[in-house]
Design a protein around this motif. Structure first.
Motif, PDB file in Angstrom:
ATOM      1  N   LYS B 204      37.334  35.682  19.870  1.00 40.25           N
ATOM      2  CA  LYS B 204      37.209  34.977  21.136  1.00 40.25           C
ATOM      3  C   LYS B 204      36.742  33.563  20.825  1.00 40.25           C
ATOM      4  O   LYS B 204      35.855  33.381  19.991  1.00 40.25           O
ATOM      5  CB  LYS B 204      36.172  35.652  22.046  1.00 40.25           C
ATOM      6  N   PHE B 205      37.330  32.603  21.503  1.00 43.67           N
ATOM      7  CA  PHE B 205      37.001  31.197  21.227  1.00 43.67           C
ATOM      8  C   PHE B 205      36.607  30.522  22.532  1.00 43.67           C
ATOM      9  O   PHE B 205      37.343  30.604  23.516  1.00 43.67           O
ATOM     10  CB  PHE B 205      38.221  30.502  20.612  1.00 43.67           C
ATOM     11  N   ILE B 206      35.449  29.907  22.549  1.00 45.95           N
ATOM     12  CA  ILE B 206      35.025  29.175  23.751  1.00 45.95           C
ATOM     13  C   ILE B 206      34.677  27.747  23.355  1.00 45.95           C
ATOM     14  O   ILE B 206      33.828  27.511  22.493  1.00 45.95           O
ATOM     15  CB  ILE B 206      33.830  29.855  24.442  1.00 45.95           C
ATOM     16  N   HIS B 207      35.335  26.839  23.985  1.00 48.58           N
ATOM     17  CA  HIS B 207      35.197  25.411  23.676  1.00 48.58           C
ATOM     18  C   HIS B 207      34.390  24.766  24.804  1.00 48.58           C
ATOM     19  O   HIS B 207      34.877  24.666  25.927  1.00 48.58           O
ATOM     20  CB  HIS B 207      36.606  24.806  23.570  1.00 48.58           C
ATOM     21  N   ILE B 208      33.154  24.374  24.506  1.00 45.79           N
ATOM     22  CA  ILE B 208      32.229  23.932  25.553  1.00 45.79           C
ATOM     23  C   ILE B 208      31.985  22.429  25.444  1.00 45.79           C
ATOM     24  O   ILE B 208      31.414  21.946  24.455  1.00 45.79           O
ATOM     25  CB  ILE B 208      30.883  24.669  25.426  1.00 45.79           C
ATOM     26  N   LEU B 209      32.391  21.704  26.444  1.00 44.24           N
ATOM     27  CA  LEU B 209      32.136  20.261  26.452  1.00 44.24           C
ATOM     28  C   LEU B 209      30.645  20.023  26.688  1.00 44.24           C
ATOM     29  O   LEU B 209      30.084  20.487  27.678  1.00 44.24           O
ATOM     30  CB  LEU B 209      32.958  19.566  27.539  1.00 44.24           C
ATOM     31  N   SER B 210      30.013  19.313  25.760  1.00 41.94           N
ATOM     32  CA  SER B 210      28.558  19.154  25.779  1.00 41.94           C
ATOM     33  C   SER B 210      28.191  17.687  25.569  1.00 41.94           C
ATOM     34  O   SER B 210      28.032  17.235  24.435  1.00 41.94           O
ATOM     35  CB  SER B 210      27.926  20.004  24.667  1.00 41.94           C
ATOM     36  N   PRO B 211      28.040  16.944  26.635  1.00 42.19           N
ATOM     37  CA  PRO B 211      27.745  15.516  26.485  1.00 42.19           C
ATOM     38  C   PRO B 211      26.466  15.258  25.685  1.00 42.19           C
ATOM     39  O   PRO B 211      25.550  16.086  25.670  1.00 42.19           O
ATOM     40  CB  PRO B 211      27.583  15.042  27.939  1.00 42.19           C
ATOM     41  N   CYS B 212      26.451  14.102  25.045  1.00 40.21           N
ATOM     42  CA  CYS B 212      25.388  13.741  24.110  1.00 40.21           C
ATOM     43  C   CYS B 212      24.870  12.352  24.485  1.00 40.21           C
ATOM     44  O   CYS B 212      25.560  11.357  24.246  1.00 40.21           O
ATOM     45  CB  CYS B 212      25.984  13.743  22.702  1.00 40.21           C
ATOM     46  N   PRO B 213      23.702  12.257  25.103  1.00 43.34           N
ATOM     47  CA  PRO B 213      23.226  10.934  25.553  1.00 43.34           C
ATOM     48  C   PRO B 213      23.192   9.874  24.454  1.00 43.34           C
ATOM     49  O   PRO B 213      23.730   8.780  24.649  1.00 43.34           O
ATOM     50  CB  PRO B 213      21.839  11.231  26.118  1.00 43.34           C
ATOM     51  N   PRO B 214      22.629  10.140  23.267  1.00 43.73           N
ATOM     52  CA  PRO B 214      22.601   9.051  22.276  1.00 43.73           C
ATOM     53  C   PRO B 214      23.982   8.726  21.719  1.00 43.73           C
ATOM     54  O   PRO B 214      24.249   7.579  21.370  1.00 43.73           O
ATOM     55  CB  PRO B 214      21.672   9.571  21.175  1.00 43.73           C
ATOM     56  N   GLY B 215      24.860   9.706  21.635  1.00 43.58           N
ATOM     57  CA  GLY B 215      26.172   9.478  21.038  1.00 43.58           C
ATOM     58  C   GLY B 215      27.176   8.898  22.012  1.00 43.58           C
ATOM     59  O   GLY B 215      28.023   8.096  21.642  1.00 43.58           O
ATOM     60  N   TRP B 216      27.068   9.307  23.250  1.00 44.56           N
ATOM     61  CA  TRP B 216      28.008   8.793  24.249  1.00 44.56           C
ATOM     62  C   TRP B 216      27.446   7.533  24.908  1.00 44.56           C
ATOM     63  O   TRP B 216      28.119   6.867  25.649  1.00 44.56           O
ATOM     64  CB  TRP B 216      28.287   9.844  25.333  1.00 44.56           C
ATOM     65  N   LYS B 217      26.180   7.325  24.651  1.00 46.64           N
ATOM     66  CA  LYS B 217      25.460   6.183  25.225  1.00 46.64           C
ATOM     67  C   LYS B 217      25.479   6.238  26.756  1.00 46.64           C
ATOM     68  O   LYS B 217      26.049   5.388  27.438  1.00 46.64           O
ATOM     69  CB  LYS B 217      26.026   4.856  24.708  1.00 46.64           C
ATOM     70  N   HIS B 218      24.895   7.320  27.236  1.00 46.07           N
ATOM     71  CA  HIS B 218      24.714   7.429  28.682  1.00 46.07           C
ATOM     72  C   HIS B 218      23.273   7.847  28.934  1.00 46.07           C
ATOM     73  O   HIS B 218      22.603   8.359  28.029  1.00 46.07           O
ATOM     74  CB  HIS B 218      25.706   8.423  29.296  1.00 46.07           C
ATOM     75  N   PRO B 219      22.775   7.619  30.152  1.00 42.94           N
ATOM     76  CA  PRO B 219      21.387   8.005  30.436  1.00 42.94           C
ATOM     77  C   PRO B 219      21.192   9.517  30.256  1.00 42.94           C
ATOM     78  O   PRO B 219      22.113  10.293  30.507  1.00 42.94           O
ATOM     79  CB  PRO B 219      21.205   7.613  31.906  1.00 42.94           C
ATOM     80  N   ASP B 220      20.002   9.897  29.850  1.00 43.40           N
ATOM     81  CA  ASP B 220      19.713  11.303  29.574  1.00 43.40           C
ATOM     82  C   ASP B 220      20.067  12.200  30.749  1.00 43.40           C
ATOM     83  O   ASP B 220      20.575  13.303  30.575  1.00 43.40           O
ATOM     84  CB  ASP B 220      18.213  11.488  29.268  1.00 43.40           C
ATOM     85  N   GLU B 221      19.781  11.705  31.952  1.00 41.73           N
ATOM     86  CA  GLU B 221      19.925  12.573  33.110  1.00 41.73           C
ATOM     87  C   GLU B 221      21.384  12.784  33.513  1.00 41.73           C
ATOM     88  O   GLU B 221      21.683  13.610  34.352  1.00 41.73           O
ATOM     89  CB  GLU B 221      19.135  12.019  34.307  1.00 41.73           C
ATOM     90  N   SER B 222      22.315  12.030  32.886  1.00 34.97           N
ATOM     91  CA  SER B 222      23.724  12.120  33.300  1.00 34.97           C
ATOM     92  C   SER B 222      24.506  13.211  32.587  1.00 34.97           C
ATOM     93  O   SER B 222      25.700  13.373  32.833  1.00 34.97           O
ATOM     94  CB  SER B 222      24.424  10.787  33.061  1.00 34.97           C
ATOM     95  N   THR B 223      23.854  13.912  31.683  1.00 35.36           N
ATOM     96  CA  THR B 223      24.578  14.881  30.859  1.00 35.36           C
ATOM     97  C   THR B 223      25.414  15.854  31.690  1.00 35.36           C
ATOM     98  O   THR B 223      26.610  16.023  31.457  1.00 35.36           O
ATOM     99  CB  THR B 223      23.558  15.663  29.996  1.00 35.36           C
TER     100      THR B 223
END
Lengths: 386, 298, 581
Positions: B204-223
């Motif tokens: 079984k394969f599950i691909h989970i999109l997981s935003p990264c504040p420091p890597g995507w350069k977005h505010p922490d709360e926007s994840t």
């Protein structure tokens, strides 16, 4: 039960008798027969193991690591390029302290492609934290395979059993196959408390900081050293049950020898024959076979070689830019003994890429060594065409 | 029907301890927390090198309350195979073995071992928490990095030029019994997929999109918000596929414009409006592909 | 067989502890906290009902709690559920998402439930007796609250039966008499005493009220306003209120066939629909457009569906005398000019656009004024309205007032709110021990800028009970991504044909199951309803369920201050602050 089997199948029999539980392997010449036979044994139900037919040697070792981490007995086999591909995970198995047993059929490294024997593949893995045992005969291969599991699991260090391509792997010899009941008395099912267990969950191999890493390394080293003692105990036990023993090293007719030849693998058998013939002619020549390369049996080597005047090491390997690796190890082992006891070490490079090491080659080496007062260089290449 | 409250759908029991070492606002932590709630205590986790190698805590700590095996970068699929084989050979067919890898360990270096495990249909769950670059080493591009993104190896004057690898299709092509995408913004959907995966034998394969504040350069709360926008905009549709053939959307995808998602992230700062429009165009075209898959299974 | 020596376990990196000891909370520089705010419905409610709270209880099926909460602020939910123009729903944030929560319908279901069982008689805990003059919604509310606060109350009513405008001004098909009667009985059972057929100034003198400890005046507004044209006091003209009163007491005035109704408020619509039921043909004449009509939108729609016709942008100019003696109204077309003080565009006559509409009767429904002649001149007033303070206080110490006789907006809900304010004002006057007057500003009793809360007044510490931030949560502060679109449970109005000539109630209301479903649509704006999304989405497992008053506990040792909880809170019930504050 006596059977005439090739060296590869001797490994397979050993794995079967050890009731190995998870096997994971990838085909490579000249190892392939080992896993073919094991596949067959599993398919027939002769061996109740899970055989994972992975997509690479790297995954073969990874799967063994996983299975071993879950607490079962695991085995894989490979050669040459395959072993090299595993390199990263040999470290992982070693420092992760997983008692995996692997058969490596010694095969020269490419390029150019070469499927014949030499020891550069296994010796390249010298520092990965594996016990290395070099075998001379098919019987020794089988016996050592079973012993290897006991040794590995006693010290939590993986063991590599090494046999020469074709000279052993594909050569049939009569082999006494131990009966399962007696083997079961010798080797119980693997039990360990250090494993993945949902009832006692732990994380393994997390980040280890400088304040703790050296202690882990030291522990590995301590157990490597202990493995020499443990192996001797295992051999004693084995001998009581099956009447055979091999030793970490095997000195042969060395008592009054002025010149001692040092060998490993199948070259030993040829050398043993040459020594016998030369002894008949009155030459005071002896032989030391090295079986255990890691941990290196320094004390045994010192005892065996310290009386001799000259030692000729036959290395079926080369550390480019240095010399034969066994010769190096021996020089190093003898350096700290009293000056007067130190023999002169002649390091001969022979049989690379599967080139035959015939009795004539060995006789030639003996003569050259006798004539010379000093080795002209540390790597004395034998039979190299201009 | 009244709106079901999320609290009744998410198990209370925690298998992740506080004090773990994730950055603030880490999507990968929400992902792990949710997934373990779906799997429960009879679970073993294989962790190839990734951010989670750090998040799980240094020795002698572990932030997980289930057994965890840290392993080399490219070995997730293989080590999980080995563990499962070991359990089965001793008669344990129940314990779930989950490989938990980042996008680097899945799309790039670990793809071979994953493919091997999937092709053998090993009875494991392989979760990829995807933060779209090598974040643990300080934001280098992976084959999951989307076109147009800045990373330290795709600087902003030469941003990533290749589109993100379609890992789900690659895995689906192995005809594994179950593969799905998920987003940390939809915990119920993720949980449902995890439970589904747990109930099925095979890979079984599950691909989970997981935003990264420091890597995507977005505010922490926007994840969570970004993880949601990616779905709503159809950039990252939530789908599941059985046996590589039967595709299904598990969510309505509103088709909101992609621009707010792009503009909320510093890694896309160098993109012009035209380039954003191009991305929108690609999403629209890609959406037709998704719809056809769901409709015709191709 | 001797086993080979087994030594101790290898030294591998095997964990022995969790990460809990890591004080990862020290990384943060901002921290989240829970901060309830005011739902727009609460602030918009002229009664001052904690709508958000009782709706939340209904969603969970906790009817008893919802009843108590509702009754704390509103004595007449069965009535407001039917006739209130529900400004709460106009304010409802959900209207910006799909459609407002049908608050009135839910309220009505509870209201009808309440009427099923008579209340326990309220404990009299005070030595004071208060006279409430007028039994319309303002008077009833004031009496109700005072009784519940432990005072004795006598309601003095000029008419034969209590109810005021509820009885006389609202048609049966919107508010069945049965409901009103049950409501009055219910209030009597609680302990409210009524003295009917007693008109102040006629049957009882102002001075007679001095024996009471306090007086609450709520006599309403009954005099119809004038259009300002000649002959409008003639026989073909009627005041809308008089018309409704007549029909409501069972008369069937003969009005002819063609009826004009002047005005755009609820009275106009009620008149038109009543005319329809009497078998005549009403035309509503309104000087603005449909969009500006102050009547309840739903009532307009129902009127339209019943066949009421409308003449918009038209104003009467003079009475028309027909050649054959028939009468009608000369009107002029209007157009909308600039916005006026009411916030609506002012209608401006279009020169030369006069036209004529034939009619038998013209009903003027353009509002009413109060009659204050019976009151002492010392009572301060402005025009026809009494001047009152925030808690209904007049310039006479013991006299309070509220409802249509003050400057307040004229609706049942505003009247109920005024009654409550008066009750609190009187309670504060008579029982200062409850709270010193200066100690608590009226502002703190209010839902934001809405009406006062009896719950806060009753509380031992109203300031603490008040929301930490007494302001309304806007739609933008919500995270509506966590809501799904759900159809509103609309009122089920009966078909138009069935309404012809029938004074049966048009709207049968919702079932209790529907009410629960409808309550489930509520966003609970600004108020934590324990949905646990904050807990579930926290990457750091730093939020846990509280045990007592606190719903959630934030573990500051591990909260890294990412703010996801605040960002994702569906209802804006959390906020961030700088670490250390």
């Amino acid at each position: 039960m006596n059977k005439v089997i090739v060296g590869n199948h001797a490994v397979s029999w050993g794995v079967k008798l050890a009731r190995t539980e998870v096997i994971s392997a990838y085909p490579i010449t000249p190892q392939t027969q080992i896993v073919e036979e094991l596949s067959d044994m599993c398919a027939r139900g002769a061996l109740n193991a899970r055989f994972i037919k992975v997509e690479s040697e790297h995954s073969a070792m990874a799967a063994c690591i996983g299975a071993s981490a879950a607490g079962v007995r695991t085995f894989t086999a490979t050669s040459s390029q395959g072993l090299a591909l595993m390199h990263e995970l040999l470290h992982w198995a070693g420092l992760g302290r997983h008692p995996i047993v692997m058969a490596n059929v010694n095969r020269a490294m490419g390029p150019g492609w070469n499927i014949w024997t030499d020891q550069n593949d296994s010796l390249s893995q010298r520092d990965t934290g594996w016990i290395q045992l070099y075998c001379e005969t098919n019987q020794e291969v089988l016996d050592t395979t079973i012993q290897a599991f006991k040794l590995a699991e006693a010290v939590n260090i993986p063991v590599m059993i090494i046999l020469d391509a074709f000279f052993l792997s594909h050569t049939s010899e009569p082999v006494d196959i131990p009966d399962q009941v007696t083997v079961d008395r010798f080797l119980a099912q693997r039990e360990t408390s250090i494993k993945l267990d949902v009832a006692d969950p732990h994380a393994f191999n997390a980040l280890v900081r400088p304040d703790a890493y050296m202690e882990m390394r030291k522990d590995q080293q301590d157990w490597m050293r202990r493995a020499k003692t443990v192996y001797a105990e295992i051999e004693t036990e084995w001998k009581a049950l099956f009447g055979r023993e091999y030793g970490k090293i095997e000195p042969y007719r060395t008592d009054d020898a002025e010149l001692i030849l040092v060998t490993s693998g199948t070259v030993t058998s040829t050398t043993r024959h040459v020594v016998d013939q030369m002894r008949e002619r009155g030459t005071r020549v002896g032989l030391v076979k090295i079986k255990m390369f890691r941990p290196f049996p320094t004390d045994d080597i010192r005892r065996a070689l310290s009386g001799a005047i000259k030692v000729a090491v036959l290395d079926r390997n080369i550390s480019p830019g240095r010399s034969g690796i066994f010769a190096e190890e021996i020089r190093s082992a003898l350096y700290n003994i009293p000056m007067d006891d130190r023999p002169k070490i002649f390091g001969y490079i022979v049989g690379l890429g599967g080139r035959d090491v015939t009795p004539a080659v060995i006789e030639d080496i003996v003569e050259q060594t006798q004539i010379a007062t000093q080795p002209t260089r540390e790597d004395l290449w034998v039979g190299v065409k201009p | 029907m009244s709106q079901t409250m999320i609290k009744h759908e998410i198990p209370r029991k925690e298998f992740l301890s506080p004090g773990h070492l994730a950055c603030p606002g880490c999507g990968g932590s929400i992902a792990m927390r949710t997934v373990l709630k779906g799997l429960g205590e009879d679970t073993m986790v294989v962790l190839p090198a990734c951010c989670w190698s750090i998040i799980a805590g240094p020795w002698p700590q572990s932030s997980l309350k289930v057994p965890l095996y840290h392993t080399a970068f490219e070995t997730g699929g293989a080590v999980a195979s080995g563990i499962k084989a070991a359990l089965e050979v001793r008669g344990n067919h129940e314990t779930t073995v989950m490989a938990w890898a980042g996008d680097g360990g899945t799309f790039d270096i670990g793809l071979q071992a994953l493919s091997g495990a999937a092709e053998r249909n090993e009875d494991i769950i392989y979760c990829c928490y995807d933060n779209e670059a090598y974040m643990n080493t300080g934001v280098q591009r992976s084959s999951s990095t989307p076109a147009g993104a800045w990373t330290t190896t795709t600087p902003s004057d030469h941003p990533e030029s290749h589109p993100k690898k379609d890992i789900l299709s690659i895995i689906a092509a192995h005809r594994v019994p179950y593969a799905a995408t998920a987003s940390v913004a939809y915990p119920q959907d993720l949980l449902q997929k995890v439970r589904r995966a747990k109930s099925i034998r095979g890979t079984k394969f599950i691909h989970i999109l997981s935003p990264c504040p420091p890597g995507w350069k977005h505010p922490d709360e926007s994840t969570v918000d970004l993880a949601r926008q990616a779905v709503q905009s159809r950039l990252f549709p939530l789908v599941e596929v059985e046996n590589g053939q039967t595709w299904r959307f598990t969510m309505d995808h509103e088709g909101y414009p992609i621009a707010p998602y792009i503009k909320a992230q510093g890694r896309f700062r160098q993109l012009s409006n035209q380039q954003i429009e191009d991305i929108q165009q690609q999403i629209n075209e890609r959406w037709t592909v998704w719809e056809n898959r769901v409709k015709y299974g191709t | 067989m001797k086993q080979t020596t087994r030594y101790g376990p290898p030294r591998v990196a095997s964990s022995t502890t969790s990460t809990v000891a890591n004080q990862t909370g020290s990384w943060k520089y901002i921290r989240p906290f829970y901060q309830d705010k005011i739902a727009p419905c609460n602030a918009a409610c002229p009664v001052g009902i904690d709508i958000e709270a009782y709706i939340a209880l209904i969603r969970e099926g906790r009817w008893q709690g919802a009843r108590e909460l509702l009754l704390q602020e509103n004595p007449l939910p069965a009535i407001t559920g039917r006739v209130c123009d529900h400004p709460c729903e106009q304010a409802c944030n959900r209207s910006q998402f799909d459609a407002a929560v049908s608050i009135h319908a839910v309220e009505r279901v509870i209201g009808d439930m309440i009427l099923q069982t008579p209340p326990a008689r309220a404990n009299s805990t005070s030595t004071h007796t208060i006279a409430v003059v007028g039994s319309g919604p303002a008077g009833l509310a004031c009496a109700y609250h005072l009784v519940k606060l432990g005072h004795d109350v006598i309601v003095i009513e000029a008419a034969a039966e209590p109810g005021g405008m509820l009885r006389l001004g609202i048609p049966e098909f919107r508010l069945p008499r049965r409901i009103l009667d049950q409501q009055i009985e219910w209030l009597e059972a609680l302990g409210v005493c009524f003295r009917t057929n007693t008109e102040l100034g006629t049957d009882i003198a102002w001075e007679d009220l001095s024996k009471f400890d306090a007086v609450f005046l709520a006599t309403g507004a009954h005099s119809g306003r004038m259009i300002g044209i000649d002959e409008e006091d003639g026989p073909t003209f009627m005041s809308g209120l008089d018309f409704l009163k007549a029909v409501n007491v069972g008369q069937r005035p003969s009005i002819g066939r063609e009826i004009l109704v002047i005005g755009g408020g609820n009275t106009a619509i009620d008149c038109a629909r009543t005319v329809l039921r009497l078998g005549a043909d009403p035309l509503v004449v309104y000087r603005r457009t449909r969009n500006e009509m102050p009547a309840i939108e739903q009532e307009i729609r129902e009127a339209e569906s019943e066949g009421v016709r409308f003449q918009f942008l038209s104003a009467p100019v003079s009475v028309r005398h027909g050649e054959s003696g028939t009468r009608g109204l000369n009107c002029i077309r209007m157009e909308l000019g600039p916005v006026d003080a009411s916030g609506r565009r002012r209608p401006v006559p279009v020169t030369g656009s006069e036209f004529t509409i034939a009619s038998d009767t013209i009903i003027k429904a353009i509002g009413e004024t109060s009659q204050l002649d019976y009151l002492p001149v010392a009572l301060e007033r402005e025009g026809t309205s009494l001047i009152v303070g925030g808690l209904g206080e007049t310039n006479i110490h013991t006299v309070f007032a509220g409802g249509d006789m003050t400057e307040d907006t004229r609706s049942v809900a505003f009247a109920l709110g005024a009654g409550k304010r008066g009750a609190i004002g009187i309670d504060r006057l008579l029982r200062p021990g409850r709270r010193q007057p200066d100690e608590l500003a009226v502002e703190q009793l209010k839902f934001a800028d809405g009406n006062v809360s009896m719950a806060r007044w009753m509380s031992s510490d109203p300031v603490a009970r008040a929301a930490p931030v007494n302001r309304v949560v806007s739609f933008d502060e919500l995270n509506v991504n966590h809501f799904r679109h759900l159809a509103r449970n609309e009122d089920r109005t009966t078909m138009m044909e069935e309404n012809q000539g029938s004074f049966q109630e048009v709207n049968p209301g919702l079932t209790s199951e529907d009410a629960i479903t409808e309550a489930g649509r509520c966003f609970n704006c600004g108020v934590c309803n324990g949905c646990e999304l904050c807990l579930i989405l926290c990457p750091d497992i730093a939020i846990s369920r509280g045990t007592g008053e606190e719903r959630f506990i934030i573990d500051m040792a591990h909260c890294k201050g990412c703010g996801i909880c605040v960002e994702e809170c569906p209802r804006g019930a959390m906020a961030m602050t700088r670490e250390g504050l």
